[in-house]
Scaffold this active site. Structure first.
Site, PDB file in Angstrom:
ATOM      1  NE  ARG A 310      77.513 -22.657  -4.754  1.00  0.00           N
ATOM      2  CZ  ARG A 310      77.547 -23.972  -4.960  1.00  0.00           C
ATOM      3  NH1 ARG A 310      77.424 -24.464  -6.181  1.00  0.00           N
ATOM      4  NH2 ARG A 310      77.707 -24.811  -3.960  1.00  0.00           N
ATOM      5  CD  GLU A 693      71.661 -23.583  -4.768  1.00  0.00           C
ATOM      6  OE1 GLU A 693      72.058 -22.417  -4.600  1.00  0.00           O
ATOM      7  OE2 GLU A 693      72.298 -24.577  -4.370  1.00  0.00           O
TER       8      GLU A 693
END
Lengths: 752, 207
Positions: A310, A693
């Site tokens: 990520r 997030e």
């Protein structure tokens, strides 16, 4: 019946304000004869275990049993992907790693018993920093890599920005520490209450340790007192110890870490070290980027590999990188096994690219916001891993609207005027964007399940695979179910998450809890309403929902359904570094203004304006809370939460007295949060977008505003500082720019 | 230290065994109802038998309890483990986070670092004692209406601190509220909603 999109109260509102909402440890009183567990802690960061002698512990009053590796009937290893986490290690891999657990009638007796276990160790050299790991070639993964384009621009660009950036980790400090209670039912099977984000994996790990099929194990999570990623994997070991204790003693066992144990034993957000070289055109367009990322993974793999992926995916943040080579590698150190934490590797990489752009702006004497805007993705662009940036126009839309509503240009002038009048206090204002990919980076996790039950009186139970940790998932699920069934919310009860209701679930993580489980609930509800429609049509218009349900029952029509959802159109080839790992992107931007005091390095956060793309919000109160809370948690990570380890590898910041958490004083004095309007996201449940997030990374605006303020103390010098931007670091950064510009000179040398 | 602890632990066991022998009927876990006033005067018999234990008598949410406990029992342990009042939470166990906040004699205290014996003879109010006959206290009502929480774990502490604050300062400014609640952390950082809840509560309690 319109419930979705309404600002409804929290699903457990009354429970929370009356103290009746239960968390795992609150259940202890329900288990007579409950045993408590305390670990035997190794006093070395790296050592071989020579011997364990528990004879004295066994005679300690109240001690019932000692758990060691010899007691494990199955595979005594809790590693989630790679099996590299022995529950009872022969080789100690981090300071205070448990080597045995003592079970006793009281927690106090267990603690005393643990102190009676005589363990002998042969200390071994420990690797405690990323640099030490690099020097020793100590890694948990191979190099992961994504590249595109021709990097020769690095040599020919008008401006080259080179350097390295060190980023600290972050302690989750969920207010409820890790907790599990396990007991044996009348059939000999084991049930566990666990504060876990991933009940199915907790079930899997327990079954593995006990060497039994998974149907023998039931895991339930009522709710969590915060998790933030810290209970995605790290709950498993505690649950496994509790289950093993039951297996051996037959008595219910509670494993509940104290705060100090939790901070010493459990993984954190990964510290990172970034090394970079970037080429820019003279007008500030990035032409090439070479980026090397090292993360401190700690002693075992945990989720470090997908976290690093990520990071690679998000090193572009919202910017088009025509030529890029980004390489990431997870270092193995003798520390806690670092793990998921809100943002999952994305934040670290995004801080790096913002740092690079800010430096380029200073070198080119251009405002940072101008350089940022010039590098935005435009509609039709693709990322460096080959995914089209759908909705890229929202980046600029949000940017322009936010600049307008926050009066960004006007306030920049005001800040400049303020700075001209103040020698020792300077202000800075910055705007930064966020683009965040939504989906688990491991494609197979992108599935959700639900089981919706309707009773003859028209009352509804909704089971689904997600867990509630404060993010408001259950509130949203309740709204989605009520909306889908066309009933009042009060009819819908969202049940605790259990592995015997919905099996093989994914962790509640990656901001995807509502997308996956909400869509599965919709699927189940649609099946049921499809069956109820004809029944309702045959009844008088005055028939209530309960009448319809009763009539359907009598017509032998099932009033329950299982729902399922899998995210379509996502794939990624890690070898080629190409694919479409994300179903969509969430966008947002923030403007923050700070005031930095040169005498102390401390700053005040004067104002923050946020514009976030949440699609069509299912639950505006929940979404607003996620944005405000995520932002402040990000501010904590970037400006005050500093994890320190001593030379022996001990976590030196093991309580809230040494680890500074955001409090009231970190809330912006003016805090404006708005949603992007008319932002329906096609193909996602009720047109909404994930919100868990992305807001965390809006806090980068604060770091960049601090940089602007520090720069105002100098005369155009480039300002760099490691993360977090603690008062100490900012104090020295101010000194450096003052010295560099020759305005002030200091004879006393200072540490960098 | 370890030896001291061990000695204590052994003694506590013998103490329990002695009690089981029937010298004093403490009513086991079910607390005997006694008048709270003047309770301290009734303690010495237990103290003489084992200086590491005491009988505490106090009122919690208006109900009087009397119980023999190790001296080192914190008020938090007493509430959660002995009285099964689990609405009060342990967050940090070091009086830093405020999740364990309860009210003793009108003052908000960290119950994790207050000994139960320190509260002897006193009146303790916990989150379970705020609502009357299933009607939420105005502060609770305000927290519901303004969603002053996310995970809920800090909520009871926030509400108890708010109670003491508004009892003393019914018409506060936002700055005063921030200061008064600065001893209560919220890791979800729902501070803005908590502040809204506190200000709404001040309006409701005055109404």
């Amino acid at each position: 019946m319109k419930t979705a999109g309404q600002p409804v109260p929290h699903e457990s509102a009354n429970g929370h304000v009356t103290g009746e909402a239960l968390y795992t440890d609150d259940l202890a009183g329900r288990f007579p004869g409950l045993l408590h567990a305390w670990p035997v802690l190794a006093p070395h960061a790296h050592a071989r275990v020579i011997s364990l002698d528990a004879a004295l512990a066994r005679v300690e009053p109240g001690v019932i049993d000692i758990l060691t590796g010899a007691d494990v009937p199955g595979d005594g290893n809790t590693g989630p992907s790679r099996h590299d986490e022995p529950l009872f290690p022969d080789e100690v891999m981090f300071h205070q790693q448990p080597v045995a657990w003592v079970l006793a009638d009281t927690l106090e007796a267990a603690r005393l018993g643990a102190s009676r276990v005589i363990a002998k160790y042969e200390p071994l050299p420990a690797i405690l920093t990323i640099q030490e790991a690099i020097d020793a070639g100590s890694y948990l993964t191979d190099s992961l890599r994504i590249a595109r384009g021709d990097l020769s621009a690095l040599e020919s660009s008008a401006l080259r920005v080179e350097g390295e950036l060190s980023l600290g980790g972050q302690e989750h400090f969920y207010l409820e520490t890790q907790a599990s209670i396990a007991w044996r039912d009348e059939s000999g099977a084991i049930s566990v209450h666990s504060s876990t984000q991933h009940p199915s994996e907790t079930q899997e790990v327990i079954a593995r340790v006990l060497g039994v099929p998974r149907h023998h194990i039931t895991v339930e999570c009522l709710r969590m007192g915060g998790a933030f990623g810290g209970k995605e994997v790290q709950a498993n070991a505690c649950a496994a110890i509790a289950a093993l204790g039951v297996w051996k003693t037959g008595r219910a066992v509670s494993v509940r870490l104290t705060r100090q144990l939790d901070m010493a034993l459990t993984g954190k957000r990964h510290p990172y070290l970034a090394r970079y070289a970037a080429g820019f055109s003279s007008d500030g367009r990035i032409e090439a980027l070479r980026l090397l990322l090292y993360s401190d993974g700690g002693w075992s793999l945990d989720l470090s590999e997908p976290i690093m992926w990520r990071s690679l995916f998000h090193c572009d943040n919202a910017y088009h990188l025509p030529a890029v080579e980004v390489t990431g590698r997870v270092c193995r150190t003798h520390k806690t096994s670092q793990t998921a934490f809100r943002g999952f590797g994305g934040p670290q990489a995004m801080v790096v690219i913002e740092d690079i752009l800010a430096q380029a702006a200073q070198r080119l004497s251009l405002p940072a916001h101008v350089i940022r805007e010039r590098n935005f993705y435009r509609e039709g662009d693709t990322t460096h891993y080959g995914q089209e940036v759908e909705g890229a126009d929202r980046i600029l839309t949000i940017w322009q609207r936010l600049k307008k509503t926050s009066r960004f240009d006007e306030r920049r002038s005001v800040v400049a005027a303020f700075n001209a009048q103040h020698a020792h206090v300077k202000r800075g204002i910055a705007i930064t964007p966020v683009k965040f990919g939504i989906s688990f980076t491991a494609t197979f996790f992108n599935q959700g399940g639900a089981l919706v039950l309707i009773y003859r009186d028209g009352s509804v139970q909704v089971n689904h695979g997600g867990t509630e940790m404060g993010q408001g998932l259950f509130t949203k699920i309740r709204q989605i179910a009520a909306e889908s069934l066309g009933v009042a919310e009060e009819r819908v009860r969202v049940m605790p998450t259990r592995t015997d209701k919905v099996p093989n679930t994914s962790a509640t993580a990656a901001s995807a809890g509502t997308d996956l489980n909400g869509a599965a609930v919709v699927d189940a509800c649609r099946q049921i309403t499809g069956r109820l429609g004809p029944v309702a049509a045959s009844l008088p218009a005055s028939a209530t929902f309960a009448d319809v349900c009763e009539a359907a029952y009598r017509q032998r029509i099932p009033l329950f359904a299982q729902g399922y959802y899998k995210t379509p159109d996502i794939h990624f080839d890690p070898v080629a570094g190409r694919g479409r790992p994300f179903y969509y992107f969430a966008y947002g931007a923030a403007v923050s203004e700070v005031e930095v005091d040169a005498f102390t390095g401390a700053h005040r956060l004067l104002r923050t304006d946020i514009l976030e793309d949440v699609g069509d919000s299912v639950s505006p109160i929940v979404d607003r809370g996620q944005i405000e809370g995520g932002f402040i948690q990000g501010v904590g990570w970037l400006t005050l939460e500093e994890l320190l380890w001593d030379d022996n590898g001990r976590v030196a910041t093991d309580s809230a007295s040494t680890y500074k958490l955001p409090s009231w004083s970190e809330v912006p004095e003016v805090f404006e949060v708005n949603f992007l309007e008319r932002a329906t996201q096609p193909g996602v449940v009720l047109g909404s977008k994930a919100v868990g997030e992305p807001p965390l990374m809006l806090a980068i605006s604060v770091r960049e505003a601090i940089r602007e303020a520090v720069a105002a103390f100098g005369h155009g010098d480039v300002v760099t500082f490691a993360s977090p931007a603690t008062p100490e670091r900012i104090f020295f950064a101010v000194r450096r720019v003052r010295m560099g510009s020759g305005v002030f000179t200091f004879s006393v040398p200072h540490p960098l | 230290m370890a030896n001291d602890d061990r000695e204590k632990s052994e003694r506590s066991v013998s103490r329990r065994a002695f009690l089981k022998g029937g010298a004093i009927a403490t009513g086991a876990l079910s607390a005997a109802l006694i008048p709270a006033v003047g309770a301290e005067a009734q303690l010495p018999d237990a103290v003489e038998l084992d200086p590491r234990h005491s009988t505490v008598a106090l009122k919690v949410n208006g109900v009087a309890y009397r119980k023999e406990i190790p001296n080192r029992t914190t008020l938090l342990q007493f509430l959660r483990e002995d009285l099964k009042l689990t609405g009060t939470k342990m967050g940090c166990d070091r009086m830093q986070c405020g999740a364990c906040t309860v009210i003793v004699n009108g003052r908000n205290v960290y119950s994790c670092t207050t000994l139960a014996v320190e509260a002897a003879g006193g009146e303790v109010l916990t989150i379970e004692g705020l609502a009357k006959d299933d009607v939420l206290h105005p502060i609770q009502q305000a927290f519901v209406e303004h969603s002053g929480y996310q995970c809920g774990f800090c909520t009871s502490g926030q509400i108890m601190s708010t109670k003491v604050f508004l009892d003393r300062m019914p018409n506060p400014t936002e700055d005063q509220a921030r200061l008064a609640l600065s001893g209560n952390l919220c890791r979800c950082a729902a501070y803005k909603k908590i502040l809204e809840s506190v200000m709404a509560a001040s309006r409701l309690t005055r109404a």
